[in-house]
Every structure is written in structure tokens, then in C-alpha cells.
Design a protein around this motif. Structure first.
Motif: not given
Length: 167
Positions: A32, A74, A76, A132
Motif C-alpha cells: 500500500p 483510500h 491510493e 490502487e
């Protein structure tokens, strides 16, 4: 599933074209995206930066302010956004707009634009990449490099077209 898809996903048995990276920064799977990882990349390069009041990573390269923003629901998307240190004088606005249009038409990165702000016109450049599904360290490094290098190239090209505003 098709054999070529298995190979592309790294699922084919050895001897059937499956290859996996060995060693180096690209050997780890995507992780991430985080501000820490972006900061670690800047530190690895020996760059100086700070965290601003909004919690964004920012610094100055070749006299131009840059931000390293995590966007999206998020966080991302990594966006490297630069603001040109020069000023766009009213007398050069049309020429600068033409240069911006030419750049955006002829190149992929960075996206460049002029924005009206309280103190006049400001010129920005942005490179945005959606991670993502995570990013490898090499992908983070490439995005940081692409954002800084391409924006600085554009800013340098504009410096000759838009001399400092009188004031």
C-alpha cells in the motif's frame, strides 16, 4: 486458464517461462502507498523536505515548490505537484497559455496548467499515478523522479518565455 496468463501472473511452474525477479527493490510485491514510503524515497535520494500544516510532504527543487500528495478515497493516488517559482505577467499570459497547450498536446507528463490565485497567475505541473493495488519501491521511485524531472523541464522551458513580472 491460458498458459500465457499463468506466466504473466507468475503462476506457471518453473521451466514453462515463469520468471520471478531476484533481489533488488523490485523483488518485493506491491505494498500500500503511504506518506512514509514517499518520504523514505525522498530521504534515500538525499532530498530535504518537510511536512506542511496540511500533513503533505513538500519541498523546493530548483527554486520551485513541490508537494507529494496522496489522493483518492483510500489515498491510493500519488500526485507530484509543482508550482513554478516565477510569475506569469499579464502581458505574457497568452504566450504562456499557448506553451501550456503545446506541452499538454505533445507530452504525456506532466499535466501543466495556469491557475488564477489571489496574487496573480500561477503555473502548475502535475504527475499522478493510481496505485490502487499497491506499489513497489521502484514504482514509487519512478513516480517521484518523473514528477520532479518533467515538471522542472517544463518550468525551465517557461522561464525564457515568461520573464519576471514587473512589480
Amino acid at each position: 486458464m491460458a498458459a500465457w496468463l499463468d506466466r504473466a501472473r507468475g503462476l506457471a511452474p518453473r521451466g514453462q517461462g515463469a520468471t520471478r525477479p531476484t533481489g533488488g527493490r523490485s523483488a518485493r510485491p506491491p505494498e500500500p502507498l503511504t506518506a512514509q514510503r514517499v518520504g523514505d524515497e525522498l530521504t534515500r535520494r538525499g532530498y530535504r523536505f518537510r511536512i506542511d500544516s496540511d500533513g503533505d510532504i513538500t519541498g523546493t527543487w530548483d527554486g520551485n515548490r513541490f508537494w507529494f500528495l496522496l489522493l483518492g478515497d483510500h489515498k491510493e493516488i500519488l500526485q507530484v505537484r509543482g508550482r513554478w517559482a516565477g510569475e506569469v505577467a499579464a502581458t505574457t499570459r497568452l504566450a504562456v497559455l499557448q506553451a501550456v497547450n503545446d506541452w499538454n498536446r505533445e507530452r504525456i507528463w506532466p499535466k501543466v496548467y495556469i491557475r488564477e490565485e489571489e496574487d496573480g497567475l500561477a503555473l502548475y505541473a502535475e504527475v499522478s499515478v493510481d496505485f490502487e493495488h499497491g506499489a513497489t519501491d521502484a514504482q514509487v521511485a519512478a513516480t517521484v523522479s518523473c514528477g520532479l524531472v518533467t515538471a522542472t523541464q517544463f518550468f525551465d522551458s517557461l522561464a525564457t518565455l515568461a520573464p519576471p513580472a514587473a512589480g
